[in-house]
Design a protein around this motif. Structure first.
Motif, PDB file in Angstrom:
ATOM      1  N   MET A 272       0.824  -1.207   0.000  1.00  9.49           N
ATOM      2  CA  MET A 272       0.000   0.000   0.000  1.00  9.49           C
ATOM      3  C   MET A 272       0.856   1.254   0.000  1.00  9.49           C
ATOM      4  O   MET A 272       0.544   2.236  -0.676  1.00  9.49           O
ATOM      5  N   GLN A 273       1.962   1.223   0.741  1.00  9.94           N
ATOM      6  CA  GLN A 273       2.848   2.380   0.775  1.00  9.94           C
ATOM      7  C   GLN A 273       3.446   2.634  -0.612  1.00  9.94           C
ATOM      8  O   GLN A 273       3.523   3.771  -1.063  1.00  9.94           O
ATOM      9  N   GLU A 274       3.847   1.575  -1.293  1.00 10.30           N
ATOM     10  CA  GLU A 274       4.392   1.724  -2.645  1.00 10.30           C
ATOM     11  C   GLU A 274       3.337   2.268  -3.599  1.00 10.30           C
ATOM     12  O   GLU A 274       3.623   3.142  -4.420  1.00 10.30           O
ATOM     13  N   GLN A 275       2.100   1.771  -3.468  1.00  7.99           N
ATOM     14  CA  GLN A 275       1.010   2.274  -4.308  1.00  7.99           C
ATOM     15  C   GLN A 275       0.769   3.754  -4.039  1.00  7.99           C
ATOM     16  O   GLN A 275       0.547   4.538  -4.965  1.00  7.99           O
ATOM     17  N   MET A 276       0.817   4.142  -2.770  1.00 13.09           N
ATOM     18  CA  MET A 276       0.587   5.535  -2.407  1.00 13.09           C
ATOM     19  C   MET A 276       1.677   6.432  -2.975  1.00 13.09           C
ATOM     20  O   MET A 276       1.390   7.505  -3.504  1.00 13.09           O
ATOM     21  N   GLU A 277       2.923   6.004  -2.870  1.00 14.47           N
ATOM     22  CA  GLU A 277       4.027   6.787  -3.438  1.00 14.47           C
ATOM     23  C   GLU A 277       3.829   6.977  -4.943  1.00 14.47           C
ATOM     24  O   GLU A 277       4.041   8.065  -5.475  1.00 14.47           O
ATOM     25  N   ARG A 278       3.408   5.915  -5.607  1.00 14.68           N
ATOM     26  CA  ARG A 278       3.174   5.992  -7.049  1.00 14.68           C
ATOM     27  C   ARG A 278       2.031   6.961  -7.341  1.00 14.68           C
ATOM     28  O   ARG A 278       2.119   7.800  -8.242  1.00 14.68           O
ATOM     29  N   LYS A 279       0.957   6.869  -6.565  1.00 14.08           N
ATOM     30  CA  LYS A 279      -0.182   7.767  -6.769  1.00 14.08           C
ATOM     31  C   LYS A 279       0.202   9.224  -6.524  1.00 14.08           C
ATOM     32  O   LYS A 279      -0.247  10.114  -7.239  1.00 14.08           O
ATOM     33  N   LEU A 280       1.008   9.464  -5.495  1.00  9.44           N
ATOM     34  CA  LEU A 280       1.450  10.829  -5.215  1.00  9.44           C
ATOM     35  C   LEU A 280       2.202  11.408  -6.409  1.00  9.44           C
ATOM     36  O   LEU A 280       2.023  12.568  -6.769  1.00  9.44           O
ATOM     37  N   SER A 281       3.047  10.601  -7.014  1.00 10.22           N
ATOM     38  CA  SER A 281       3.831  11.067  -8.160  1.00 10.22           C
ATOM     39  C   SER A 281       2.954  11.270  -9.389  1.00 10.22           C
ATOM     40  O   SER A 281       3.180  12.188 -10.169  1.00 10.22           O
ATOM     41  N   GLU A 282       1.962  10.391  -9.555  1.00  8.98           N
ATOM     42  CA  GLU A 282       1.124  10.425 -10.757  1.00  8.98           C
ATOM     43  C   GLU A 282      -0.005  11.446 -10.669  1.00  8.98           C
ATOM     44  O   GLU A 282      -0.520  11.892 -11.692  1.00  8.98           O
TER      45      GLU A 282
ATOM     46  N   VAL B 148      -1.847  33.600 -13.655  1.00  8.18           N
ATOM     47  CA  VAL B 148      -0.827  32.730 -13.080  1.00  8.18           C
ATOM     48  C   VAL B 148      -1.431  31.335 -12.939  1.00  8.18           C
ATOM     49  O   VAL B 148      -2.526  31.187 -12.398  1.00  8.18           O
ATOM     50  N   THR B 149      -0.729  30.328 -13.456  1.00  9.80           N
ATOM     51  CA  THR B 149      -1.185  28.944 -13.366  1.00  9.80           C
ATOM     52  C   THR B 149      -0.071  28.090 -12.798  1.00  9.80           C
ATOM     53  O   THR B 149       1.089  28.219 -13.199  1.00  9.80           O
ATOM     54  N   VAL B 150      -0.438  27.216 -11.844  1.00 13.23           N
ATOM     55  CA  VAL B 150       0.522  26.321 -11.210  1.00 13.23           C
ATOM     56  C   VAL B 150       0.064  24.885 -11.431  1.00 13.23           C
ATOM     57  O   VAL B 150      -1.103  24.567 -11.228  1.00 13.23           O
ATOM     58  N   ARG B 151       0.998  24.036 -11.836  1.00 14.83           N
ATOM     59  CA  ARG B 151       0.753  22.595 -11.938  1.00 14.83           C
ATOM     60  C   ARG B 151       1.602  21.928 -10.861  1.00 14.83           C
ATOM     61  O   ARG B 151       2.793  22.220 -10.737  1.00 14.83           O
ATOM     62  N   MET B 152       0.971  21.052 -10.067  1.00  8.37           N
ATOM     63  CA  MET B 152       1.629  20.460  -8.914  1.00  8.37           C
ATOM     64  C   MET B 152       1.275  18.970  -8.852  1.00  8.37           C
ATOM     65  O   MET B 152       0.180  18.580  -9.241  1.00  8.37           O
ATOM     66  N   ASN B 153       2.211  18.153  -8.334  1.00  8.26           N
ATOM     67  CA  ASN B 153       1.886  16.741  -8.155  1.00  8.26           C
ATOM     68  C   ASN B 153       1.419  16.494  -6.724  1.00  8.26           C
ATOM     69  O   ASN B 153       1.387  17.407  -5.903  1.00  8.26           O
ATOM     70  N   GLY B 154       1.064  15.250  -6.435  1.00  9.03           N
ATOM     71  CA  GLY B 154       0.553  14.891  -5.120  1.00  9.03           C
ATOM     72  C   GLY B 154       1.576  14.998  -4.004  1.00  9.03           C
ATOM     73  O   GLY B 154       1.230  15.007  -2.834  1.00  9.03           O
ATOM     74  N   LYS B 155       2.852  15.086  -4.378  1.00  2.31           N
ATOM     75  CA  LYS B 155       3.905  15.281  -3.379  1.00  2.31           C
ATOM     76  C   LYS B 155       4.087  16.763  -3.073  1.00  2.31           C
ATOM     77  O   LYS B 155       4.985  17.151  -2.349  1.00  2.31           O
ATOM     78  N   LYS B 156       3.233  17.576  -3.676  1.00  2.00           N
ATOM     79  CA  LYS B 156       3.251  19.036  -3.550  1.00  2.00           C
ATOM     80  C   LYS B 156       4.532  19.645  -4.105  1.00  2.00           C
ATOM     81  O   LYS B 156       5.028  20.654  -3.618  1.00  2.00           O
ATOM     82  N   GLU B 157       5.033  19.015  -5.171  1.00  2.90           N
ATOM     83  CA  GLU B 157       6.161  19.576  -5.914  1.00  2.90           C
ATOM     84  C   GLU B 157       5.580  20.373  -7.072  1.00  2.90           C
ATOM     85  O   GLU B 157       4.726  19.869  -7.809  1.00  2.90           O
ATOM     86  N   VAL B 158       6.009  21.618  -7.230  1.00  3.54           N
ATOM     87  CA  VAL B 158       5.541  22.438  -8.334  1.00  3.54           C
ATOM     88  C   VAL B 158       6.210  21.915  -9.606  1.00  3.54           C
ATOM     89  O   VAL B 158       7.436  21.872  -9.705  1.00  3.54           O
TER      90      VAL B 158
END
Length: 110
Positions: A19-29, A41-51
């Motif tokens: 589940m942790q691996e799945q969550m990491e993958r989901k955060l990135s995707e 102004v437009t911002v695109r961000m991933n689930g890890k909150k990286e701009v």
């Protein structure tokens, strides 16, 4: 504790790791986008909150260029909104994953 309990515990640990691996993958995707100032102004961000991308319309340079504080406020607002949207997307994702385990509802994940 007998051997069957140890086996169950090992199985549960394996599921937790998966589940942790799945969550990491989901955060990135997971990718969200937010804008402010009517799309200036437009911002695109991933689930890890990286701009991933920050876009500023050329018109902002002319109109807000003389008012740097306004442009900074628009960027801040877009980043904050993207962060909120990322949180919502991840909460929905986690709730879906937890639902598959047959666990009772968790108050913070509805």
């Amino acid at each position: 504790m007998d051997f069957s309990d140890l086996g169950k515990m090992k199985e549960m640990m394996g599921q937790a790791r998966q589940m942790q691996e799945q969550m990491e993958r989901k955060l990135s995707e997971t990718v969200v986008e937010a804008s402010s100032g009517g799309g200036v102004v437009t911002v695109r961000m991933n689930g890890k909150k990286e701009v991933l991308r920050l876009k500023i319309e050329a018109s902002a340079i002319g109109s807000a260029g003389s008012d740097l504080e306004l442009l900074e406020d628009l960027i801040t607002a877009a980043v904050n909104e993207a962060g909120r949207r990322a949180d919502e997307a991840i909460k929905a994702s986690v709730a879906g994953m937890m639902g598959g385990l047959g666990l009772p509802d968790l108050p913070g994940l509805r």
